[in-house]
Design an enzyme around this catalytic site. Sequence first.
Site, short mmCIF file in Angstrom:
data_model
loop_
_atom_site.label_atom_id
_atom_site.label_comp_id
_atom_site.label_asym_id
_atom_site.label_seq_id
_atom_site.Cartn_x
_atom_site.Cartn_y
_atom_site.Cartn_z
N LYS A 50 1.55 4.22 -3.17
CA LYS A 50 1.99 6.39 -2.91
C LYS A 50 3.15 6.88 -2.88
CE LYS A 50 -2.06 5.09 1.59
NZ LYS A 50 -1.99 4.89 2.01
N GLY A 76 -9.32 6.85 6.20
CA GLY A 76 -10.82 7.56 6.93
C GLY A 76 -12.05 8.62 5.56
N ASP A 106 0.30 -1.31 -0.14
CA ASP A 106 0.14 -0.10 0.16
C ASP A 106 0.60 0.95 -0.01
OD1 ASP A 106 -2.74 1.30 0.35
OD2 ASP A 106 -1.76 2.37 2.45
N1 HSE Z 1 -5.02 0.85 4.52
C1 HSE Z 1 -4.62 2.27 4.71
C2 HSE Z 1 -3.35 2.71 5.96
C3 HSE Z 1 -5.36 3.26 4.31
O1 HSE Z 1 -3.72 1.86 6.87
O2 HSE Z 1 -2.87 3.85 5.72
C4 HSE Z 1 -5.47 3.08 2.66
O3 HSE Z 1 -5.05 3.16 1.28
#
Ligand code: HSE
Length: 432
Positions: A207, A304, A203
């Site tokens: 980003k 969120g 993840d």
């Molecule tokens: N699951 C991610 C986090 C948020 O814990 O930051 C969505 O990218």
Amino acid sequence: MAGDRVRLGLLGCGVVGSATARILVENAHEIESRSGVPVELARVAIRDTSKKRDAFVSPGLVTDDPWDVVKDPSIDLVVEVIGGIEPARDLVLAAIGSGKHVVTANKELLANEASTVMKAASKAGVKVLFEASVAGGTPIVRPMTESLAGDRVRRIMGILNGTTNFVLTRMSESGESFADALAEAAERGYTELDPSADIEGHDAAAKLAILASIAFDAAVVSGDVGCEGIANVTARDMAAAHDLGYEIKLLAVAERHGDEVAARVHPAMMPRTHPLASVRNELNAIFVEAEHAGELMFLGRGAGGPATASAIVGDIVEIVRDRGAPAAYPGAAALERRARIQPAGDVASRYYVVLSVADRPGVLASVAGAFARHGVSIASVRQEGFGDEATLVLITHSASEAQHAATFSELETLEPVRRLRSRMRVLGTAEV
Ligand code: HSE
């Protein structure tokens, strides 16, 4: 988008989509005064139309077919919060192709298909904005594309995943194991249904790819980012980090080396005095080092509904306010070219290394020899315990991953070394 109002189509109405609908209604006055015209939520595509919705989405707007929204000629701007690459990619490209602007929170799409999407947007003369795709409600895409557009970014270091930052904070502050801290994150509703993309760093890697593409003017994709997660971080590592005045964070790091870009996500020790070390719980932060602006830090909520929706609505307002202005995303042309990625073995960092060793004369010399043979210089070494309990804790000077890997392999074969107990990169010190 020439009329006296702008009509939005929303693709997806889960946590983020419904929070977006809510802000559009509750802040309608501010949105109109900042955009210059009313912004109307005109169509909403929802996968399961039988699910109860809150009052901000009136039933008359709802369809279960996202193509109804994309093909509706009266829609000026499509907001995509479905996530994932397909069908989001086809829907976004179709919206662009029919002259609609797009706001998306979709990190997978941007981290893998940015050049396709941006090329299509340039061709169609529409804008695609994606502030919410990185660090949720924390402004970072716009500061990087606009405020820092005249500067040169040298390095980005980010805490880009809230779940893992929460887990590491619990391990640091309560001495919990990784498993217990993860269970607590799940209890509090921070984890995804399948937390592996968070825990393994993918993840954060997506980003980081988006940020690195902006910073270094060339497309970096998810697969370019070396990735190591936090599942092997132990309570013992955390205690050792504290002894050294460090915290352990899952860091996403991208930097420019000549004409190459290095990008990776991994746990790292960093001094408690570094601004990122104090970022606690589920918060995200991005520390940017720019040639002229110097060091900057952006801190906020990375996930969120309300926070992510705030970033989405900010993008909507920007597009509506600037309607009629040249439409292309400022870095679009650069994204058509792929970045040259530095080979993983060339990336340099310092390492913290813990070895269980035999406690007798000559052991330190033999261990030091392994480091020396691979050109890795030792910055500090300490022995803990005696006899069967003896361990050596070393910190190296900066050397390449390849040099470190060769050293670790040799250490594992040395007779006095019982076990290579732990190793972790050290970042945020004066040296690297
Ligand atoms: N699951 C991610 C986090 C948020 O814990 O930051 C969505 O990218």
